[in-house]
Design an enzyme around this catalytic site. Structure first.
Site, PDB file in Angstrom:
ATOM      1  N   LEU A  87       0.924  -1.078   0.305  1.00  0.00           N
ATOM      2  CA  LEU A  87       0.122  -0.107  -0.294  1.00  0.00           C
ATOM      3  C   LEU A  87       0.917   1.529   0.292  1.00  0.00           C
ATOM      4  O   LEU A  87       2.266   1.498   0.695  1.00  0.00           O
ATOM      5  CB  LEU A  87      -0.929  -0.097   1.028  1.00  0.00           C
ATOM      6  N   ASN A 155       3.909  -7.497   6.396  1.00  0.00           N
ATOM      7  CA  ASN A 155       4.897  -6.639   7.289  1.00  0.00           C
ATOM      8  C   ASN A 155       5.141  -5.861   8.334  1.00  0.00           C
ATOM      9  O   ASN A 155       5.022  -5.036   8.987  1.00  0.00           O
ATOM     10  CB  ASN A 155       6.387  -6.240   6.597  1.00  0.00           C
ATOM     11  N   GLU A 156       2.610  -5.587   8.079  1.00  0.00           N
ATOM     12  CA  GLU A 156       2.478  -4.760   8.416  1.00  0.00           C
ATOM     13  C   GLU A 156       2.603  -4.662  10.048  1.00  0.00           C
ATOM     14  O   GLU A 156       2.398  -3.116  10.424  1.00  0.00           O
ATOM     15  CB  GLU A 156       0.663  -4.956   7.917  1.00  0.00           C
TER      16      GLU A 156
HETATM   17  C1  LIG Z   1       9.878  -2.213  -1.509  1.00  0.00           C
HETATM   18  C2  LIG Z   1      11.565  -2.101  -1.227  1.00  0.00           C
HETATM   19  C3  LIG Z   1      11.966  -2.823   0.254  1.00  0.00           C
HETATM   20  C4  LIG Z   1      12.773  -1.081  -2.716  1.00  0.00           C
HETATM   21  O1  LIG Z   1      13.028  -0.979  -1.955  1.00  0.00           O
HETATM   22  P1  LIG Z   1      14.261   0.294  -2.467  1.00  0.00           P
HETATM   23  O2  LIG Z   1      14.408  -0.575  -4.315  1.00  0.00           O
HETATM   24  O3  LIG Z   1      15.605  -0.036  -1.850  1.00  0.00           O
HETATM   25  O4  LIG Z   1      13.444   1.427  -3.030  1.00  0.00           O
HETATM   26  P2  LIG Z   1      12.820   2.684  -1.785  1.00  0.00           P
HETATM   27  O5  LIG Z   1      13.094   1.922  -0.050  1.00  0.00           O
HETATM   28  O6  LIG Z   1      14.314   3.470  -2.055  1.00  0.00           O
HETATM   29  O7  LIG Z   1      11.857   3.034  -2.548  1.00  0.00           O
HETATM   30  C5  LIG Z   1      11.838   4.205  -3.570  1.00  0.00           C
HETATM   31  C6  LIG Z   1      10.809   5.325  -3.166  1.00  0.00           C
HETATM   32  O8  LIG Z   1       9.810   4.843  -3.138  1.00  0.00           O
HETATM   33  C7  LIG Z   1       8.783   4.968  -2.214  1.00  0.00           C
HETATM   34  N1  LIG Z   1       8.471   3.837  -1.566  1.00  0.00           N
HETATM   35  C8  LIG Z   1       8.375   2.259  -1.398  1.00  0.00           C
HETATM   36  N2  LIG Z   1       7.978   2.162  -0.380  1.00  0.00           N
HETATM   37  C9  LIG Z   1       6.690   3.052  -0.508  1.00  0.00           C
HETATM   38  C10 LIG Z   1       5.409   2.517   0.187  1.00  0.00           C
HETATM   39  N3  LIG Z   1       4.921   1.743   0.377  1.00  0.00           N
HETATM   40  N4  LIG Z   1       4.375   3.522  -0.255  1.00  0.00           N
HETATM   41  C11 LIG Z   1       4.767   4.939  -1.047  1.00  0.00           C
HETATM   42  N5  LIG Z   1       6.544   5.449  -0.520  1.00  0.00           N
HETATM   43  C12 LIG Z   1       7.239   4.328  -1.468  1.00  0.00           C
HETATM   44  C13 LIG Z   1      10.079   5.365  -0.587  1.00  0.00           C
HETATM   45  O9  LIG Z   1      10.220   6.405  -0.190  1.00  0.00           O
HETATM   46  C14 LIG Z   1      11.525   6.392  -1.950  1.00  0.00           C
HETATM   47  O10 LIG Z   1      10.589   7.446  -2.700  1.00  0.00           O
HETATM   48  P3  LIG Z   1      11.663   8.646  -2.587  1.00  0.00           P
HETATM   49  O11 LIG Z   1      12.684   8.319  -3.756  1.00  0.00           O
HETATM   50  O12 LIG Z   1      10.877   9.757  -3.048  1.00  0.00           O
HETATM   51  O13 LIG Z   1      12.970   8.346  -1.657  1.00  0.00           O
HETATM   52  C15 LIG Z   1      11.183  -0.485   0.384  1.00  0.00           C
HETATM   53  O14 LIG Z   1      10.433   0.714  -0.708  1.00  0.00           O
HETATM   54  C16 LIG Z   1      10.664  -1.145   1.100  1.00  0.00           C
HETATM   55  O15 LIG Z   1      10.499  -1.866   2.351  1.00  0.00           O
HETATM   56  N6  LIG Z   1       8.864  -0.673   1.625  1.00  0.00           N
HETATM   57  C17 LIG Z   1       8.017   0.100   2.116  1.00  0.00           C
HETATM   58  C18 LIG Z   1       7.554  -1.552   1.955  1.00  0.00           C
HETATM   59  C19 LIG Z   1       5.954  -1.419   2.678  1.00  0.00           C
HETATM   60  O16 LIG Z   1       6.735  -1.636   4.297  1.00  0.00           O
HETATM   61  N7  LIG Z   1       5.315  -1.370   2.819  1.00  0.00           N
HETATM   62  C20 LIG Z   1       4.100  -1.674   3.720  1.00  0.00           C
HETATM   63  C21 LIG Z   1       2.797  -0.547   3.507  1.00  0.00           C
HETATM   64  S1  LIG Z   1       1.434  -1.048   4.687  1.00  0.00           S
END
Ligand SMILES: CC(C)(COP(=O)(O)OP(=O)(O)OC[C@H]1O[C@@H](n2cnc3c(N)ncnc32)[C@H](O)[C@@H]1OP(=O)(O)O)[C@@H](O)C(=O)NCCC(=O)NCCS
Length: 281
Positions: A87, A155-156
């Site tokens: 999300l 992982n919520e």
């Molecule tokens: C998916 C993930 C492993 C990818 O890692 P990555 O390839 O290194 O990419 P990044 O973490 O640098 O994310 C890239 C961009 O997307 C954004 N982003 C990542 N996940 C996002 C999410 N779920 N919602 C909104 N934005 C998100 C980051 O803040 C970053 O933004 P920026 O470029 O403005 O700084 C990592 O982004 C992550 O763990 N995201 C969160 C997942 C999560 O916990 N989701 C639960 C939502 S309830």
């Protein structure tokens, strides 16, 4: 074989204009026909986080694919390293409540359509699949995940969010309840090998093409099964979670909206956003 690509592109074009949150231009979902199998590719850069716009595009694309009666559907991502980041946190942080309601009901709708899809579904997971990304993959009937330093799971709880019941139902439909409970309470993100071991994925793949090939092989198995019997069996075995969703749908939405208005939740989201931004630097 059928003009899926054209249909889905059109579908995304007719979406109402919403608060611009996407970094990507152009359609967020691409649908291509691969020998009678629809390949649906999520392409909301950078990480396919599920915001309202992407969910609406997916919902419409699922309808379009179903109308074409494909042999099956494969869900994958255009990103080389992320299947979906789940999300979009920005939809939940300091939200406009009307939009948040639309966001949640569209997410429910996408799940209902995907989990209850009449045709065979498979996920070619070509990268990270946390939270909602894992939900999408688990809603399919089969999962092939590309090997690498990727993780998958719900992982919520780590974000201070309680995964909705239907997320839990979907996980319990995929892996043993005991493993699901442990995974949910500890916010466990599985490595690819761990996911294989616990049954969260069915196969590993060397790359995206291999994952898609394995999904195709899975779908082709049904060539020998009468489609009506297959569909009815699938929907019957999935009836519990689907019926449950219909019963709780409104209450689930209200719960989500109340949850978003809790200052502690907002604070946890703020901290999580900061940690993501810090990591990205
Ligand atoms: C998916 C993930 C492993 C990818 O890692 P990555 O390839 O290194 O990419 P990044 O973490 O640098 O994310 C890239 C961009 O997307 C954004 N982003 C990542 N996940 C996002 C999410 N779920 N919602 C909104 N934005 C998100 C980051 O803040 C970053 O933004 P920026 O470029 O403005 O700084 C990592 O982004 C992550 O763990 N995201 C969160 C997942 C999560 O916990 N989701 C639960 C939502 S309830």
């Amino acid at each position: 074989m059928f003009p899926l690509r054209q249909l889905a592109r059109h579908a995304t074009r007719v979406l109402p204009a919403c608060r611009p949150m996407s970094a990507s231009a152009g359609p967020m979902v691409d649908v291509a026909d691969d020998g009678g199998i629809a390949v649906m590719t999520l392409q909301r850069a950078p990480v396919n986080s599920l915001n309202l716009d992407l969910l609406q595009a997916m919902s419409k694309a699922l309808d379009d694919v179903a109308k074409n009666k494909p042999n099956g559907m494969i869900l994958t991502s255009a990103s080389p390293t992320v299947f979906s980041a789940g999300l979009d946190i920005m939809e939940m942080y300091k939200p406009d409540l009307k939009r948040a309601e639309q966001f949640w009901t569209t997410l429910q709708e996408v799940w209902i359509k995907l989990f209850g899809f009449k045709f065979a579904t498979a996920a070619a997971i070509n990268g990270h699949a946390p939270a909602g990304g894992c939900l999408l993959a688990m809603s399919c009937e089969y999962r092939a995940m590309v090997s690498g330093k990727y993780t998958i799971g719900l992982n919520e709880t780590a974000l201070g969010i309680v995964a909705p019941l239907w997320f839990m139902d979907t996980m319990c439909h995929t892996i043993r309840t005991r493993d699901a409970e442990l995974a949910l309470t500890t916010a466990r993100l599985f490595t690819v090998d761990e996911a294989l071991k616990v049954g969260l994925i069915d196969e590993t793949a060397s790359d995206k093409a291999d994952a898609i090939g394995k999904c195709k092989n899975f779908i082709k198995k049904f060539d020998r099964i009468p489609p009506l019997a297959r569909t009815m069996t699938k929907l019957n075995i999935r009836r519990g979670p689907l019926t449950h969703m219909q019963k709780i749908r409104q209450a689930d939405t209200q719960q989500f909206l109340a949850f978003l208005q809790n200052p502690q939740v907002q604070q946890a989201l703020e901290m999580y956003i900061q940690s993501l931004k810090a990591k990205a630097k």
